[in-house]
Design a protein around this motif. Structure first.
Motif, PDB file in Angstrom:
ATOM      1  N   ASN A  98      22.421  19.042  55.582  1.00 36.50           N
ATOM      2  CA  ASN A  98      21.497  18.726  54.502  1.00 36.50           C
ATOM      3  C   ASN A  98      20.055  19.066  54.875  1.00 36.50           C
ATOM      4  OD1 ASN A  98      23.555  17.782  52.902  1.00 36.50           O
ATOM      5  ND2 ASN A  98      23.377  15.677  53.632  1.00 36.50           N
ATOM      6  N   GLU A  99      19.787  19.154  56.160  1.00 35.44           N
ATOM      7  CA  GLU A  99      18.426  19.427  56.613  1.00 35.44           C
ATOM      8  C   GLU A  99      18.146  20.924  56.718  1.00 35.44           C
ATOM      9  OE1 GLU A  99      18.119  17.438  60.341  1.00 35.44           O
ATOM     10  OE2 GLU A  99      18.798  15.519  59.533  1.00 35.44           O
ATOM     11  N   GLY A 127      17.462  25.775  62.151  1.00 37.71           N
ATOM     12  CA  GLY A 127      17.269  25.023  60.908  1.00 37.71           C
ATOM     13  C   GLY A 127      17.468  25.804  59.626  1.00 37.71           C
TER      14      GLY A 127
END
Length: 321
Positions: free
Chosen positions: A3-4, A318
């Motif tokens: 989710n990040e 990320g």
């Protein structure tokens, strides 16, 4: 954790955002097309990594001798080329519909230099491609020394109703590299036509090759930075691999060229994507070939594994590809 992650703007996500569903590119290869770097107009043999008829007499014998260039007075094969375009498109469209229930398509003129022909031939092929049912646009692979204002103005008119992309092979913005790979184009000319294409309101995808002869990571990332500075709309990343029937084959066999390692390639692509402006899409992050023409590096044989490795490396930074 997932989710990040920040989504990379892939071309698939770009199309879905714009058209509300997946858009499929249909690659087309029209016989008779060539390149000024192959036919002797600018150079012979093509770029050092390009597999073409010059290095394979058997291929040469099987293919028609007629080759297009912008100065031929007439094109007696145009009707056959239009039929070829239709047959290739319909066959691929049917396969994509059956496999993925595809509904929207872009015709991708992929092989060789697809603006290197008389204007009437190009106009006929592009208009035919846009006339097919469910086609929402064109993508045209070419070189910056093979476009004209006439071609760009025509494509801009089409872009008012359709999605039109020009895909330019940049490879590198270092002149010594371009000379080394027999590119037969120069940095200033490439930048001029990319800017001109953008100024005329067309979308540009730039192709970059990582692992070109004698280039280190700093040089690869500098080419990437200069490409971004030109405000391209999309980028394709390719590793340089050696296949049979190329100028590079000889360099590799004589030990004069050492291909990029998978580790360095992945690191360079990841560094590029981390620094990519959020409005620029990515159309490709790697390439490979799974047949006996591949000489090196062997990690380019398994594209799926490459994709997996790059995705993992991006997730660590990320990003979700």
């Amino acid at each position: 954790m997932s989710n990040e992650l920040k989504d990379v703007l892939t071309i698939g996500r770009y199309f879905k955002n714009k058209f509300g569903e997946k858009v499929y590119k249909v690659p087309i290869s029209i016989s008779g097309f060539t390149c000024p770097n192959i036919d002797g107009t600018k150079a012979k043999g093509g770029c050092s990594f390009c597999e073409n008829d010059s290095f394979s007499p058997n291929l040469q014998e099987k293919k028609p001798k007629f080759k297009l260039n912008p100065n031929v007075e007439s094109n007696p094969f145009l009707e056959n080329q239009l039929k070829q375009l239709e047959m290739q498109f319909l066959a691929t469209k049917k396969r994509l519909q059956n496999k993925f229930k595809a509904k929207k398509f872009i015709v991708y003129f992929q092989s060789f230099t697809n603006t290197y022909a008389p204007f009437y031939t190009l106009k006929s092929l592009y208009e035919k491609a846009l006339s097919f049912d469910d086609v929402i646009g064109l993508s045209i692979g070419t070189r910056t020394d093979c476009v004209t204002d006439e071609i760009l103005d025509f494509l801009y008119e089409k872009s008012k109703d359709k999605e039109v992309w020009i895909e330019y092979g940049i490879q590198s913005f270092f002149q010594k590299t371009l000379d080394k790979i027999n590119r037969a184009d120069d940095v200033e000319n490439m930048k001029y036509w990319i800017k001109r294409t953008k100024d005329k309101g067309l979308k540009v995808c730039g192709h970059l090759i990582y692992g070109l002869p004698d280039e280190n990571q700093e040089m690869m990332l500098e080419t990437f930075k200069q490409t971004i500075d030109l405000k391209v709309d999309s980028i394709k990343f390719h590793p340089l691999y050696v296949v049979k029937h190329t100028l590079l084959t000889n360099e590799y066999r004589k030990g004069r060229f050492i291909p990029i390692t998978e580790e360095l390639y992945i690191d360079t692509v990841v560094k590029s994507i981390v620094d990519l402006p959020s409005n620029i899409s990515v159309q490709r992050i790697t390439a490979g070939i799974d047949d006996d023409t591949l000489l090196s590096p062997m990690w380019c044989k398994n594209k799926h594994q490459q994709m997996k490795n790059i995705r993992i490396a991006l997730e660590e930074k990320g990003f979700n590809y």
